[in-house]
Scaffold this active site. Structure first.
Site, short mmCIF file in Angstrom:
data_model
loop_
_atom_site.label_atom_id
_atom_site.label_comp_id
_atom_site.label_asym_id
_atom_site.label_seq_id
_atom_site.Cartn_x
_atom_site.Cartn_y
_atom_site.Cartn_z
N HIS A 62 -0.78 5.65 7.86
CA HIS A 62 -1.92 4.80 7.49
C HIS A 62 -2.06 3.74 8.57
O HIS A 62 -1.10 3.03 8.86
CB HIS A 62 -1.71 4.14 6.13
CG HIS A 62 -2.66 3.00 5.90
ND1 HIS A 62 -4.03 3.15 6.00
CD2 HIS A 62 -2.46 1.69 5.61
CE1 HIS A 62 -4.62 1.99 5.77
NE2 HIS A 62 -3.69 1.08 5.54
N GLU A 116 0.81 -1.22 0.00
CA GLU A 116 0.00 0.00 0.00
C GLU A 116 0.85 1.27 0.00
O GLU A 116 0.39 2.34 0.42
CB GLU A 116 -0.95 0.00 1.20
CG GLU A 116 -2.02 -1.06 1.09
CD GLU A 116 -3.14 -0.83 2.10
OE1 GLU A 116 -4.25 -0.50 1.67
OE2 GLU A 116 -2.88 -0.97 3.31
N HIS A 162 -4.88 0.86 10.85
CA HIS A 162 -6.14 0.12 10.96
C HIS A 162 -6.65 0.24 12.40
O HIS A 162 -7.30 -0.66 12.90
CB HIS A 162 -5.92 -1.36 10.63
CG HIS A 162 -5.24 -1.62 9.32
ND1 HIS A 162 -4.55 -2.78 9.05
CD2 HIS A 162 -5.17 -0.87 8.19
CE1 HIS A 162 -4.06 -2.73 7.81
NE2 HIS A 162 -4.41 -1.58 7.26
N HIS A 205 -11.63 -0.55 6.56
CA HIS A 205 -10.19 -0.77 6.46
C HIS A 205 -9.42 0.03 7.53
O HIS A 205 -8.76 -0.57 8.38
CB HIS A 205 -9.75 -0.40 5.04
CG HIS A 205 -8.30 -0.58 4.75
ND1 HIS A 205 -7.80 -0.64 3.47
CD2 HIS A 205 -7.22 -0.69 5.56
CE1 HIS A 205 -6.48 -0.80 3.51
NE2 HIS A 205 -6.11 -0.83 4.76
MN MN Z 1 -4.05 -1.01 5.17
#
Ligand code: MN
Length: 244
Positions: free
Chosen positions: A99, A80, A101, A170
Protein backbone atom coordinates in the site's frame (compact mmCIF):
# COMPACT_ATOMS: atom_id res chain seq x y z
CA UNK A 1 -2.47 -17.26 18.44
CA UNK A 2 0.36 -19.67 19.09
CA UNK A 3 3.97 -18.78 18.43
CA UNK A 4 5.10 -19.66 14.93
CA UNK A 5 8.38 -18.12 13.84
CA UNK A 6 8.73 -17.18 10.19
CA UNK A 7 11.92 -18.13 8.37
CA UNK A 8 14.80 -15.65 8.80
CA UNK A 9 15.05 -15.45 5.00
CA UNK A 10 11.45 -14.24 4.69
CA UNK A 11 11.89 -11.66 7.46
CA UNK A 12 15.12 -10.48 5.82
CA UNK A 13 13.37 -10.13 2.46
CA UNK A 14 10.53 -8.16 4.05
CA UNK A 15 13.04 -5.76 5.64
CA UNK A 16 14.71 -5.40 2.21
CA UNK A 17 11.31 -4.78 0.61
CA UNK A 18 10.68 -1.90 3.05
CA UNK A 19 14.11 -0.36 2.32
CA UNK A 20 13.77 -0.80 -1.45
CA UNK A 21 10.31 0.77 -1.63
CA UNK A 22 11.61 3.82 0.22
CA UNK A 23 14.77 4.05 -1.87
CA UNK A 24 12.77 3.81 -5.10
CA UNK A 25 10.37 6.55 -3.87
CA UNK A 26 7.27 4.35 -3.74
CA UNK A 27 6.81 4.92 0.01
CA UNK A 28 7.95 7.83 2.19
CA UNK A 29 7.15 8.26 5.87
CA UNK A 30 3.98 6.27 5.16
CA UNK A 31 3.03 3.20 3.17
CA UNK A 32 3.60 -0.48 3.96
CA UNK A 33 4.39 -3.90 2.52
CA UNK A 34 3.29 -7.29 3.85
CA UNK A 35 3.83 -10.96 3.01
CA UNK A 36 2.06 -14.17 3.99
CA UNK A 37 3.76 -16.14 6.77
CA UNK A 38 5.76 -19.03 5.30
CA UNK A 39 5.23 -21.47 8.19
CA UNK A 40 1.70 -20.69 9.43
CA UNK A 41 -1.08 -20.22 6.93
CA UNK A 42 -3.35 -18.29 9.33
CA UNK A 43 -1.23 -15.14 9.45
CA UNK A 44 0.95 -12.62 7.62
CA UNK A 45 3.96 -10.41 8.38
CA UNK A 46 3.89 -6.61 8.46
CA UNK A 47 6.26 -4.11 10.05
CA UNK A 48 5.28 -2.21 13.20
CA UNK A 49 4.04 1.36 12.77
CA UNK A 50 7.31 2.83 11.52
CA UNK A 51 8.56 4.60 8.41
CA UNK A 52 9.56 1.80 6.01
CA UNK A 53 13.14 3.11 5.64
CA UNK A 54 13.95 2.43 9.31
CA UNK A 55 12.36 -1.05 9.61
CA UNK A 56 14.61 -3.85 10.98
CA UNK A 57 13.98 -7.57 11.58
CA UNK A 58 12.95 -6.84 15.19
CA UNK A 59 10.09 -4.65 13.93
CA UNK A 60 8.32 -7.36 11.94
CA UNK A 61 4.96 -8.28 13.49
CA UNK A 62 2.72 -11.33 12.94
CA UNK A 63 -0.95 -10.56 12.29
CA UNK A 64 -4.02 -12.72 11.70
CA UNK A 65 -6.68 -12.13 9.07
CA UNK A 66 -8.82 -10.12 11.50
CA UNK A 67 -5.96 -7.63 11.88
CA UNK A 68 -4.98 -8.79 15.40
CA UNK A 69 -1.29 -8.58 16.26
CA UNK A 70 0.35 -11.62 17.88
CA UNK A 71 2.82 -10.99 20.69
CA UNK A 72 3.13 -7.24 19.99
CA UNK A 73 5.54 -6.63 22.92
CA UNK A 74 4.52 -2.98 23.04
CA UNK A 75 4.96 -2.47 19.30
CA UNK A 76 2.09 -0.70 17.54
CA UNK A 77 0.75 -1.82 14.18
CA UNK A 78 -0.34 0.40 11.29
CA UNK A 79 -3.86 1.88 11.49
CA UNK A 80 -4.42 0.64 7.93
CA UNK A 81 -3.40 -3.01 8.60
CA UNK A 82 -6.96 -4.03 7.57
CA UNK A 83 -6.01 -3.35 3.95
CA UNK A 84 -3.73 -6.37 4.20
CA UNK A 85 -5.82 -8.67 6.40
CA UNK A 86 -8.96 -8.34 4.29
CA UNK A 87 -7.18 -8.80 0.95
CA UNK A 88 -5.45 -11.97 2.21
CA UNK A 89 -8.82 -13.23 3.42
CA UNK A 90 -10.48 -12.58 0.05
CA UNK A 91 -7.63 -13.63 -2.25
CA UNK A 92 -5.94 -16.99 -1.56
CA UNK A 93 -3.70 -16.38 -4.60
CA UNK A 94 -2.18 -13.22 -3.12
CA UNK A 95 1.13 -13.72 -1.26
CA UNK A 96 2.28 -10.11 -0.85
CA UNK A 97 0.72 -6.62 -0.78
CA UNK A 98 2.01 -3.04 -1.06
CA UNK A 99 0.00 0.00 0.00
CA UNK A 100 1.56 3.30 -1.02
CA UNK A 101 0.83 6.98 -1.55
CA UNK A 102 3.27 7.23 -4.50
CA UNK A 103 2.44 10.60 -6.05
CA UNK A 104 2.25 10.09 -9.84
CA UNK A 105 -0.59 7.60 -9.36
CA UNK A 106 -2.87 9.94 -7.36
CA UNK A 107 -4.18 12.01 -10.33
CA UNK A 108 -5.59 8.84 -11.92
CA UNK A 109 -7.82 8.28 -8.89
CA UNK A 110 -9.35 11.76 -8.98
CA UNK A 111 -10.01 12.27 -12.71
CA UNK A 112 -11.60 10.38 -15.57
CA UNK A 113 -8.15 9.42 -16.88
CA UNK A 114 -7.80 5.63 -16.70
CA UNK A 115 -4.45 4.18 -15.65
CA UNK A 116 -3.40 1.75 -18.40
CA UNK A 117 -0.15 0.09 -19.48
CA UNK A 118 1.95 2.40 -21.66
CA UNK A 119 5.14 0.36 -21.39
CA UNK A 120 6.16 -3.28 -21.30
CA UNK A 121 6.90 -3.42 -17.57
CA UNK A 122 3.37 -2.59 -16.50
CA UNK A 123 1.08 -5.09 -18.21
CA UNK A 124 -0.24 -6.20 -14.81
CA UNK A 125 -2.14 -2.92 -14.52
CA UNK A 126 -4.85 -4.12 -16.87
CA UNK A 127 -7.26 -1.87 -18.74
CA UNK A 128 -9.98 -0.96 -16.23
CA UNK A 129 -8.11 -0.15 -13.03
CA UNK A 130 -10.60 -0.13 -10.13
CA UNK A 131 -10.88 3.03 -8.03
CA UNK A 132 -11.83 2.53 -4.39
CA UNK A 133 -13.77 5.55 -3.11
CA UNK A 134 -13.95 5.52 0.68
CA UNK A 135 -16.99 7.83 0.56
CA UNK A 136 -19.06 4.92 -0.75
CA UNK A 137 -18.40 2.99 2.49
CA UNK A 138 -17.66 5.65 5.09
CA UNK A 139 -19.72 8.67 4.01
CA UNK A 140 -18.80 12.26 3.19
CA UNK A 141 -17.07 12.90 6.53
CA UNK A 142 -14.20 10.45 6.92
CA UNK A 143 -10.44 10.58 7.56
CA UNK A 144 -9.56 8.76 4.30
CA UNK A 145 -7.99 5.85 6.19
CA UNK A 146 -8.88 2.16 5.85
CA UNK A 147 -8.95 1.72 9.61
CA UNK A 148 -11.45 -1.13 10.17
CA UNK A 149 -12.25 -4.66 9.00
CA UNK A 150 -15.36 -3.33 7.20
CA UNK A 151 -13.39 -0.71 5.24
CA UNK A 152 -10.69 -3.27 4.45
CA UNK A 153 -13.36 -5.60 3.09
CA UNK A 154 -14.86 -2.81 0.97
CA UNK A 155 -11.39 -2.15 -0.46
CA UNK A 156 -10.81 -5.86 -1.13
CA UNK A 157 -14.20 -6.00 -2.89
CA UNK A 158 -13.17 -3.04 -5.04
CA UNK A 159 -9.85 -4.74 -5.93
CA UNK A 160 -11.73 -7.89 -6.96
CA UNK A 161 -9.48 -10.17 -9.00
CA UNK A 162 -7.24 -7.32 -10.20
CA UNK A 163 -3.57 -6.91 -9.30
CA UNK A 164 -3.81 -3.17 -8.76
CA UNK A 165 -6.37 -0.68 -7.44
CA UNK A 166 -6.39 3.07 -6.93
CA UNK A 167 -7.66 4.65 -3.72
CA UNK A 168 -9.29 7.97 -4.55
CA UNK A 169 -7.35 10.92 -3.10
CA UNK A 170 -5.05 8.58 -1.17
CA UNK A 171 -2.88 6.09 -3.05
CA UNK A 172 -2.93 2.54 -4.33
CA UNK A 173 -2.82 -1.18 -3.62
CA UNK A 174 -0.59 -3.64 -5.48
CA UNK A 175 -0.81 -7.40 -4.99
CA UNK A 176 1.23 -10.33 -6.33
CA UNK A 177 2.01 -14.00 -5.82
CA UNK A 178 5.46 -13.18 -4.34
CA UNK A 179 7.15 -10.48 -2.28
CA UNK A 180 9.76 -9.65 -4.94
CA UNK A 181 7.07 -9.38 -7.58
CA UNK A 182 4.85 -7.06 -5.56
CA UNK A 183 7.80 -4.73 -4.94
CA UNK A 184 8.60 -4.69 -8.66
CA UNK A 185 4.98 -4.07 -9.57
CA UNK A 186 4.65 -1.17 -7.12
CA UNK A 187 7.77 0.42 -8.63
CA UNK A 188 6.55 -0.18 -12.19
CA UNK A 189 3.05 1.16 -11.42
CA UNK A 190 4.51 4.50 -10.30
CA UNK A 191 6.78 4.54 -13.36
CA UNK A 192 3.80 3.85 -15.64
CA UNK A 193 1.79 6.68 -14.07
CA UNK A 194 4.63 9.14 -14.77
CA UNK A 195 5.07 7.90 -18.35
CA UNK A 196 1.35 7.88 -19.06
CA UNK A 197 0.95 11.43 -17.76
CA UNK A 198 3.79 12.57 -20.05
CA UNK A 199 2.37 10.66 -23.01
CA UNK A 200 -1.08 12.20 -22.45
CA UNK A 201 0.48 15.69 -22.31
CA UNK A 202 2.42 15.13 -25.53
CA UNK A 203 -0.61 13.62 -27.23
CA UNK A 204 -2.71 16.63 -26.26
CA UNK A 205 -0.06 19.12 -27.37
CA UNK A 206 1.18 17.53 -30.58
CA UNK A 207 -1.23 14.82 -31.61
CA UNK A 208 -4.88 13.98 -31.63
CA UNK A 209 -4.94 13.32 -27.89
CA UNK A 210 -4.70 9.57 -28.37
CA UNK A 211 -2.09 7.48 -26.56
CA UNK A 212 -1.05 4.18 -28.14
CA UNK A 213 -1.37 1.79 -25.19
CA UNK A 214 -0.26 -1.84 -25.07
CA UNK A 215 -2.90 -4.23 -26.35
CA UNK A 216 -4.31 -6.72 -23.83
CA UNK A 217 -2.27 -9.42 -25.61
CA UNK A 218 0.93 -7.36 -25.31
CA UNK A 219 0.20 -6.61 -21.66
CA UNK A 220 -0.28 -10.32 -20.88
CA UNK A 221 2.70 -11.41 -23.00
CA UNK A 222 5.18 -8.91 -21.57
CA UNK A 223 3.96 -9.52 -18.01
CA UNK A 224 4.52 -13.26 -18.37
CA UNK A 225 8.11 -12.83 -19.54
CA UNK A 226 9.07 -9.96 -17.15
CA UNK A 227 7.84 -11.82 -14.13
CA UNK A 228 10.21 -14.72 -14.70
CA UNK A 229 13.25 -12.42 -14.30
CA UNK A 230 12.23 -10.36 -11.28
CA UNK A 231 15.30 -11.51 -9.29
CA UNK A 232 17.49 -9.31 -11.50
CA UNK A 233 15.97 -5.90 -10.66
CA UNK A 234 15.45 -7.07 -7.03
CA UNK A 235 19.23 -7.58 -6.67
CA UNK A 236 19.89 -4.13 -8.13
CA UNK A 237 17.30 -2.37 -5.95
CA UNK A 238 18.52 -4.20 -2.85
CA UNK A 239 22.13 -3.26 -3.45
CA UNK A 240 21.22 0.38 -4.16
CA UNK A 241 19.22 0.56 -0.92
CA UNK A 242 22.10 -0.99 1.08
CA UNK A 243 24.65 1.51 -0.27
CA UNK A 244 22.65 4.44 1.13
MN1 MN B 1 -2.50 5.09 3.39
Amino acid sequence: MTTCTASPELIDDLVSANRILYNEAVVDGFGHVSVRHDRCDDRFLLAAGLAPAVVTADDILELDFEGNVHDAQGRRSYLERFIHSEIYKARPDVVAIVHSHSPAIIPFGVTRATLRPVCHMSGFLGFSTPVFDIRDSDGENNDMLVRSNALGKALADSLGNNDFALMRGHGSITVARSLKLVVARAIWAEMNAKLQTEAMRLAAAFGDGEVNYLTPGEAAGSMAINETVVDRPWQLWKEKAQRK
